[in-house]
Motif scaffolding. Structure first.
Motif, mmCIF file in Angstrom:
data_model
loop_
_atom_site.group_PDB
_atom_site.id
_atom_site.type_symbol
_atom_site.label_atom_id
_atom_site.label_comp_id
_atom_site.label_asym_id
_atom_site.label_seq_id
_atom_site.Cartn_x
_atom_site.Cartn_y
_atom_site.Cartn_z
ATOM 1 N N THR A 159 77.747 53.239 72.542
ATOM 2 C CA THR A 159 76.817 54.246 72.011
ATOM 3 C C THR A 159 76.878 54.209 70.480
ATOM 4 O O THR A 159 77.973 54.333 69.914
ATOM 5 C CB THR A 159 77.211 55.657 72.506
ATOM 6 N N PRO A 160 75.748 54.017 69.811
ATOM 7 C CA PRO A 160 75.806 53.879 68.351
ATOM 8 C C PRO A 160 76.235 55.178 67.677
ATOM 9 O O PRO A 160 75.609 56.219 67.872
ATOM 10 C CB PRO A 160 74.368 53.503 67.953
ATOM 11 N N VAL A 161 77.320 55.111 66.922
ATOM 12 C CA VAL A 161 77.820 56.294 66.223
ATOM 13 C C VAL A 161 78.147 55.932 64.771
ATOM 14 O O VAL A 161 77.599 56.514 63.833
ATOM 15 C CB VAL A 161 79.100 56.848 66.894
ATOM 16 N N ILE A 162 79.028 54.946 64.601
ATOM 17 C CA ILE A 162 79.506 54.642 63.244
ATOM 18 C C ILE A 162 78.351 54.104 62.399
ATOM 19 O O ILE A 162 78.061 54.614 61.314
ATOM 20 C CB ILE A 162 80.661 53.621 63.300
ATOM 21 N N ARG A 163 77.676 53.086 62.919
ATOM 22 C CA ARG A 163 76.590 52.481 62.131
ATOM 23 C C ARG A 163 75.417 53.449 62.008
ATOM 24 O O ARG A 163 74.768 53.512 60.975
ATOM 25 C CB ARG A 163 76.165 51.155 62.780
ATOM 26 N N LEU A 164 75.198 54.214 63.061
ATOM 27 C CA LEU A 164 74.096 55.181 63.020
ATOM 28 C C LEU A 164 74.345 56.213 61.910
ATOM 29 O O LEU A 164 73.472 56.484 61.086
ATOM 30 C CB LEU A 164 73.954 55.876 64.372
ATOM 31 N N ALA A 165 75.568 56.749 61.882
ATOM 32 C CA ALA A 165 75.856 57.771 60.867
ATOM 33 C C ALA A 165 75.839 57.157 59.467
ATOM 34 O O ALA A 165 75.323 57.747 58.528
ATOM 35 C CB ALA A 165 77.203 58.418 61.155
ATOM 36 N N ARG A 166 76.404 55.942 59.359
ATOM 37 C CA ARG A 166 76.485 55.285 58.047
ATOM 38 C C ARG A 166 75.088 54.941 57.518
ATOM 39 O O ARG A 166 74.790 55.128 56.358
ATOM 40 C CB ARG A 166 77.271 53.992 58.229
ATOM 41 N N GLN A 167 74.225 54.450 58.408
ATOM 42 C CA GLN A 167 72.919 53.951 57.963
ATOM 43 C C GLN A 167 71.815 54.992 58.116
ATOM 44 O O GLN A 167 71.137 55.336 57.156
ATOM 45 C CB GLN A 167 72.560 52.667 58.720
ATOM 46 N N ALA A 168 71.645 55.505 59.339
ATOM 47 C CA ALA A 168 70.509 56.408 59.575
ATOM 48 C C ALA A 168 70.745 57.786 58.952
ATOM 49 O O ALA A 168 69.796 58.517 58.705
ATOM 50 C CB ALA A 168 70.234 56.528 61.070
ATOM 51 N N LEU A 169 72.011 58.150 58.711
ATOM 52 C CA LEU A 169 72.276 59.448 58.066
ATOM 53 C C LEU A 169 72.693 59.274 56.602
ATOM 54 O O LEU A 169 73.215 60.212 55.986
ATOM 55 C CB LEU A 169 73.357 60.219 58.833
ATOM 56 N N ALA A 170 72.444 58.066 56.058
ATOM 57 C CA ALA A 170 72.768 57.854 54.635
ATOM 58 C C ALA A 170 71.941 58.846 53.823
ATOM 59 O O ALA A 170 70.764 59.052 54.092
ATOM 60 C CB ALA A 170 72.433 56.424 54.236
ATOM 61 N N GLY A 171 72.557 59.489 52.859
ATOM 62 C CA GLY A 171 71.825 60.463 52.049
ATOM 63 C C GLY A 171 71.905 61.875 52.605
ATOM 64 O O GLY A 171 71.497 62.828 51.961
ATOM 65 N N VAL A 172 72.422 61.990 53.814
ATOM 66 C CA VAL A 172 72.647 63.323 54.402
ATOM 67 C C VAL A 172 74.166 63.513 54.423
ATOM 68 O O VAL A 172 74.868 62.739 55.035
ATOM 69 C CB VAL A 172 72.121 63.369 55.859
ATOM 70 N N GLU A 173 74.651 64.519 53.760
ATOM 71 C CA GLU A 173 76.104 64.682 53.710
ATOM 72 C C GLU A 173 76.637 65.164 55.063
ATOM 73 O O GLU A 173 76.148 66.165 55.598
ATOM 74 C CB GLU A 173 76.457 65.702 52.619
ATOM 75 N N VAL A 174 77.586 64.409 55.620
ATOM 76 C CA VAL A 174 78.233 64.862 56.860
ATOM 77 C C VAL A 174 79.422 65.735 56.453
ATOM 78 O O VAL A 174 80.342 65.274 55.781
ATOM 79 C CB VAL A 174 78.685 63.660 57.727
#
Ligand SMILES: NC(=O)c1ccc[n+]([C@@H]2O[C@H](COP(=O)([O-])OP(=O)(O)OC[C@H]3O[C@@H](n4cnc5c(N)ncnc54)[C@H](O)[C@@H]3O)[C@@H](O)[C@H]2O)c1
Ligand SMILES: N[C@@H](CCO)C(=O)O
Length: 346
Positions: A159-174
């Motif tokens: 299930t995509p998590v690491i790459r999804l958060a790194r790439q698709a959530l780039a610019g959104v502060e986690v």
């Protein structure tokens, strides 16, 4: 047409799953992904090792019996696990490292990753030990050598998590996350609700290929602790060590506790979480929690996992999908290879 030469290090459920995918889908990948995969080496402490620069028959590998030294039955194979030779000298462009996760020091998998990276060979791995315990060093080594170190399958399987958060959530502060990050323990809690004993449920999770070699790591929370460290360091720049994360598991939850929770409209879940505090530090923990059934994580059942990211611009972003499984995790290795093809492909 690019054809990646890969050596499989550890030939248990996950790498056998990858060989199965190669056997079934290599021709299709050439058309859809723009590359194929040739398995040029396999090494496993139980099965032995083999190198064939012209490529091994993936179907034959999948059918290999689970017997000590079985790779010696193949032409050119040996009952000895020649790990270093296979990693460094099989002519592989990349290794798929899928040996046991060692939650204490990450070895010997970390050494296998180092051998490959130092030799200019990409690494894809599903092993949590090297990343949670030596991630910064290995990432730096990969950067210096101009090769990739990818580990999507270390958290939530395919299930995509690491790459999804790194790439698709780039610019959104986690700012934090909470999740169900272990397939085995969630499977066990779900099956206990169905009336199975704790031990029978663990045995089923082992048969289904979800559990660690020592399932204590699953049920005592040690596996989730590694995943919390990986996610917190990756997404919150936390620099956490395993010892920074308070950890307890599900082994003390009795069938009566599970039944009582159900009767009260609640469910026990093993939750891993990390959050940025007001002073900038990151606090993380792993513990069993009693969630009301209205909670978004309460309905996640079986080996399914889910993680909810608390973000600055979007609020909660939740990802759910398989958290364990042989083919599901082999897919994570494929997704790492696709990422390498995108960043380093010829
Ligand atoms: N199975 C899953 O659902 C899943 C999901 C995500 C991550 N993982 C991780 O992926 C890795 C592989 O999982 P698996 O389910 O295939 O495990 P597995 O136990 O089925 O296979 C591991 C293989 O590695 C071999 N091995 C162990 N030590 C070795 C050594 N020193 N040298 C060479 N070979 C060695 C073993 O003989 C075994 O065949 C583990 O680190 C696990 O934590 C598994
Ligand atoms: N044993 C692990 C495998 C996935 O990391 C689990 O059950 O979640």
């Amino acid at each position: 047409m690019t054809e990646y030469k890969i050596a499989l290090v550890g030939f248990g459920g996950v790498n056998r799953g990858l060989a199965q995918l190669v056997a079934d889908r290599n021709a299709e990948w050439k058309a859809s992904l723009g590359f194929g995969i040739k398995i040029v080496g396999v090494t496993d402490i139980f099965l032995g090792s083999i190198v064939a620069k012209e490529g091994l028959d993936a179907k034959q590998l999948v059918a290999l019996p689970l017997e000590k030294g079985a790779l010696a039955q193949m032409p050119g194979g040996t009952a000895e696990a020649l790990n270093e030779a296979v990693i460094k000298h099989s002519g592989a462009d990349m290794i798929a490292e899928a040996t046991f996760t060692n939650p204490v020091d990450g070895e010997p998998a970390t050494t296998f990753c180092r051998w490959a990276l130092e030799s200019g060979i990409h690494v894809v791995t599903t092993n949590k030990g090297p990343i949670a315990l030596h991630g910064a060093e290995l990432k730096d080594l990969a950067r210096r050598k101009g090769v990739a170190f990818e580990y999507e399958g270390s958290v939530m399987s395919g299930t995509p998590v690491i790459r999804l958060a790194r790439q698709a959530l780039a610019g959104v502060e986690v700012q934090g996350f909470e999740g169900i990050l272990n397939g085995t323990s969630n499977y066990v809690l779900t099956r206990m609700k169905d009336g199975l004993t704790f031990n029978d449920a663990v045995a089923q999770a082992q048969q289904l290929g979800y559990a660690e070699a020592d399932p204590t790591a699953d049920v005592e929370g040690f596996d989730v602790r590694l995943k919390v460290v990986i996610l917190a360091n990756e997404l919150l720049n936390a620099r956490l060590s395993v010892s920074d994360v308070a950890c307890s598991g599900i082994s003390s939850i009795s069938p009566e506790d599970v039944a009582q929770a159900s009767a009260n409209g609640a469910s026990w879940k093993l939750i891993g979480c990390a959050n940025r505090e007001a002073n900038g530090s990151v606090r993380a923990s792993v513990e069993a929690r009693l969630l009301p059934n209205a909670h978004p994580l309460a309905g996640i059942s079986g080996a399914t996992n889910a993680v909810s990211f608390n973000t600055s611009l979007l609020g909660a972003v939740t990802v759910s999908g398989p958290g364990a499984g042989r083919i599901e995790t082999a897919y994570a290795l494929l997704s790492d290879i696709i990422a390498i093809h995108t960043t380093h492909g010829k």
